[in-house]
Every structure is written in structure tokens, then in C-alpha cells.
Scaffold this active site. Structure first.
Site, PDB file in Angstrom:
ATOM      1  N   HIS A 178      26.906 -26.774 -21.300  1.00 54.43           N
ATOM      2  CA  HIS A 178      26.639 -25.676 -20.368  1.00 54.43           C
ATOM      3  C   HIS A 178      26.109 -24.506 -21.188  1.00 54.43           C
ATOM      4  O   HIS A 178      26.551 -24.294 -22.318  1.00 54.43           O
ATOM      5  CB  HIS A 178      27.932 -25.189 -19.691  1.00 54.43           C
ATOM      6  CG  HIS A 178      28.290 -25.878 -18.409  1.00 54.43           C
ATOM      7  ND1 HIS A 178      29.600 -26.098 -18.033  1.00 54.43           N
ATOM      8  CD2 HIS A 178      27.522 -26.354 -17.387  1.00 54.43           C
ATOM      9  CE1 HIS A 178      29.625 -26.692 -16.841  1.00 54.43           C
ATOM     10  NE2 HIS A 178      28.372 -26.865 -16.431  1.00 54.43           N
ATOM     11  N   CYS A 272      34.409 -19.742 -19.182  1.00 52.70           N
ATOM     12  CA  CYS A 272      34.405 -20.776 -18.132  1.00 52.70           C
ATOM     13  C   CYS A 272      35.407 -20.450 -17.026  1.00 52.70           C
ATOM     14  O   CYS A 272      35.228 -20.867 -15.885  1.00 52.70           O
ATOM     15  CB  CYS A 272      34.761 -22.137 -18.709  1.00 52.70           C
ATOM     16  SG  CYS A 272      33.623 -22.731 -19.956  1.00 52.70           S
TER      17      CYS A 272
HETATM   18  N1  ARG Z   1      35.536 -30.044 -17.320  1.00 54.35           N
HETATM   19  C1  ARG Z   1      34.575 -29.103 -16.846  1.00 54.35           C
HETATM   20  C2  ARG Z   1      33.220 -29.777 -16.707  1.00 54.35           C
HETATM   21  O1  ARG Z   1      32.900 -30.603 -17.503  1.00 54.35           O
HETATM   22  C3  ARG Z   1      34.496 -27.927 -17.775  1.00 54.35           C
HETATM   23  C4  ARG Z   1      33.612 -26.821 -17.289  1.00 54.35           C
HETATM   24  C5  ARG Z   1      33.539 -25.667 -18.232  1.00 54.35           C
HETATM   25  N2  ARG Z   1      32.945 -24.556 -17.641  1.00 54.35           N
HETATM   26  C6  ARG Z   1      31.942 -23.834 -18.151  1.00 54.35           C
HETATM   27  N3  ARG Z   1      31.597 -22.752 -17.521  1.00 54.35           N
HETATM   28  N4  ARG Z   1      31.306 -24.212 -19.206  1.00 54.35           N
HETATM   29  O2  ARG Z   1      32.463 -29.515 -15.827  1.00 54.35           O
END
Ligand code: ARG
Length: 281
Positions: A178, A272
């Protein structure tokens, strides 16, 4: 109300601007599936520890004078704690996420409802779009990550919905799947980032557009040092980051280290868990 204080750095006077955040308590936090390289379902997780770490972040944001709203966690949606992914919100308008993986698809309904019930203008993205996980607003441009989650096809709808320019950036390292794991917006048009997470072309774009950016080294990036929350003065980062605190202090920011290692087992850190709700531009 505007909260302000001066940063301790020599070359810049920093000022905190009070923010409005949306968070989701990790009542149902666990790692029962894997959709990013950090998630290993066979490694034990502690919901209790996750809750405690999340609460530290929540209380810190409140102590810093920010407004923190909560969205009700839903059983069976353990990743809902990562509320940054729920939407992108600028100018009082929320573009709600469309998730790539089936395990998170139902989160969108919870976020849409949250916004609509409270009178925010909200609609769901047509294309895969993981909210502030991949879309970071610098104050005049939306930085848009792609490569692992959000589709580039969503960039046009972002432009139209917010009336802001969108700058596409390609992520190439699956650990930084991300955009908010590779870049943090510190203040208007000031960022810190990990160049190694980007394609050569995107690196060039970033270097050109943000020549004064803080560059994180590989080991600070690997403890999720870029998954930071800044109010323009205070920058919440993992306490495991080694060089970033000094790099931030040199620019007049006030780094605050916290422990988010339990939530990192799901592939997320402080940013996150924090969705910024921008009522204004
Ligand atoms: N387990 C989540 C996923 O893979 C984690 C998300 C993390 N969030 C972020 N804003 N990077 O989607």
C-alpha cells in the site's frame, strides 16, 4: 479550534493543525488469512495486545487535541482496524473503498453507512480503490499508489470526485503493498518515503516533485517507519525506527515513537489505523 506550538528544529517553525480521524477498535483482531507478506496465520496473535496498542494510539491522538470518531467493528472482518483503507475523504466528500480481496469486501458497507448516517456525501469507488492505504493527499495533489491493490483505472474517478490532480506511483516491493507503507505526508507538500519501494520511473517523479523529502533507509522502512501519522508538527512513528526520529527533528518535527508490533502482524501500523476526515479542501 486551532492548536499550535513550535517545533524544536532549527530551520523550520512547525505548527500542528487539529485533525478529524476515524478509527476502528480491533475487537475482532486476528490473523486468520494472508493477503500480504506480513500476515502469517500460523503465528499466534493477541487480540488483547492489539487492543492495547491501538488504544495507546487512539489516546495519543486525542491528547494531541484531535477529534477521533469510531466506526463500529464488525465480527468476521478482522482487518477493519485498518480504517485508513475504508475511504479517501477530502472537502467533506468520501470516496469509499472497493477492496481487492474478498476477505475485506464487506467492510465497504460499514464505511458507506457510517458516512451516510452522519450526512457526509459518500459513494463507493467503481474500481478497486483501497482508500488512504493507496491515496495520500499532500494539500494539492493526490498521490496514488498502484501495483498491488488499487487499480490505476480508479484515478479518473478520483480526479472527478475530488477535483484534484492525481499523481500515479507504482509500488514494486510486495512488503510495501500500500502507498501508506512507503510514503508519509508530513505537512503540505512535504513527505518522507522509501525510494526502494517504487519503480524507477516513480522514483524519478518523486525526486523531481519532492526534492527536499526525507528518505527513509531500508531498515526504518522495514519496521513500517513510513506508516506514520503527522499533524504538521507531531509525527507518530514506530518506536523501532532508528534514524527517522533524528531526520524528523532536523526538520523541526516532533517524532513520537509508539509500539504497533501486534498490529504489524496484519500488515499495518499507526497510519493504517487512522483515516483522516477532511471537511475542508
Ligand atoms: N491486512 C490488511 C490488508 O492486507 C492490512 C491493511 C493495512 N492498511 C494500510 N493502510 N496499509 O489489507
Amino acid at each position: 479550534m486551532q492548536q499550535s506550538s513550535n517545533g524544536g528544529g532549527t530551520n523550520q517553525k512547525r505548527r500542528a493543525r487539529t485533525r478529524h480521524y476515524l478509527m476502528c477498535e480491533p475487537t475482532f483482531f486476528n490473523v486468520s488469512y494472508s493477503i500480504n507478506p506480513w500476515m502469517n496465520p500460523s503465528r499466534p496473535t493477541s487480540t488483547e495486545r492489539g487492543l492495547a496498542q491501538w488504544k495507546t494510539l487512539h489516546d495519543l491522538l486525542a491528547e494531541l487535541g484531535h477529534t477521533v470518531d469510531l466506526v463500529e467493528p464488525v465480527a468476521g472482518l478482522p482487518d477493519m482496524v485498518y480504517s485508513a483503507n475504508g475511504a479517501t475523504v477530502i472537502g467533506g466528500r468520501a470516496l469509499v473503498a472497493r477492496f481487492r480481496y474478498e476477505q475485506r469486501v464487506d467492510e465497504s458497507t460499514a464505511y458507506l453507512d457510517w458516512f451516510r448516517v452522519r450526512g457526509w456525501e459518500a459513494r463507493q469507488a467503481e474500481y478497486i480503490n483501497e482508500g488512504e492505504g493507496d491515496f495520500l493527499y499532500t494539500g494539492d495533489v493526490v498521490l496514488a499508489g498502484s501495483g498491488f491493490r488499487s487499480e490505476t483505472k480508479t484515478h479518473d474517478e478520483m480526479r472527478e470526485f475530488f477535483g484534484k490532480p492525481v499523481l500515479g506511483l507504482k509500488l514494486v516491493d510486495e512488503r510495501y503493498y500500500h502507498l501508506d507503507t512507503a510514503i508519509a505526508v508530513l505537512d503540505a507538500n512535504e513527505i518522507m518515503y522509501n525510494p526502494e519501494a517504487f519503480s524507477p520511473q516513480s522514483r524519478e517523479l518523486l525526486a523531481e516533485r519532492f526534492p527536499d523529502a526525507i528518505l527513509a533507509d531500508a531498515s526504518d522502512a522495514a519496521v513500517f517507519g513510513l506508516n506514520a501519522v503527522s499533524d504538521g508538527l507531531h509525527v507518530i512513528i514506530p518506536q523501532q525506527a532508528e534514524r527517522l526520529p533524528d531526520q524528523l527533528r532536523e526538520r523541526g518535527f516532533v517524532p513520537i515513537g509508539i509500539d504497533m508490533t501486534e498490529l504489524l502482524k496484519g500488515g499495518g501500523g499507526a497510519k493504517c489505523c487512522t483515516l483522516e476526515l477532511r471537511a475542508g479542501r
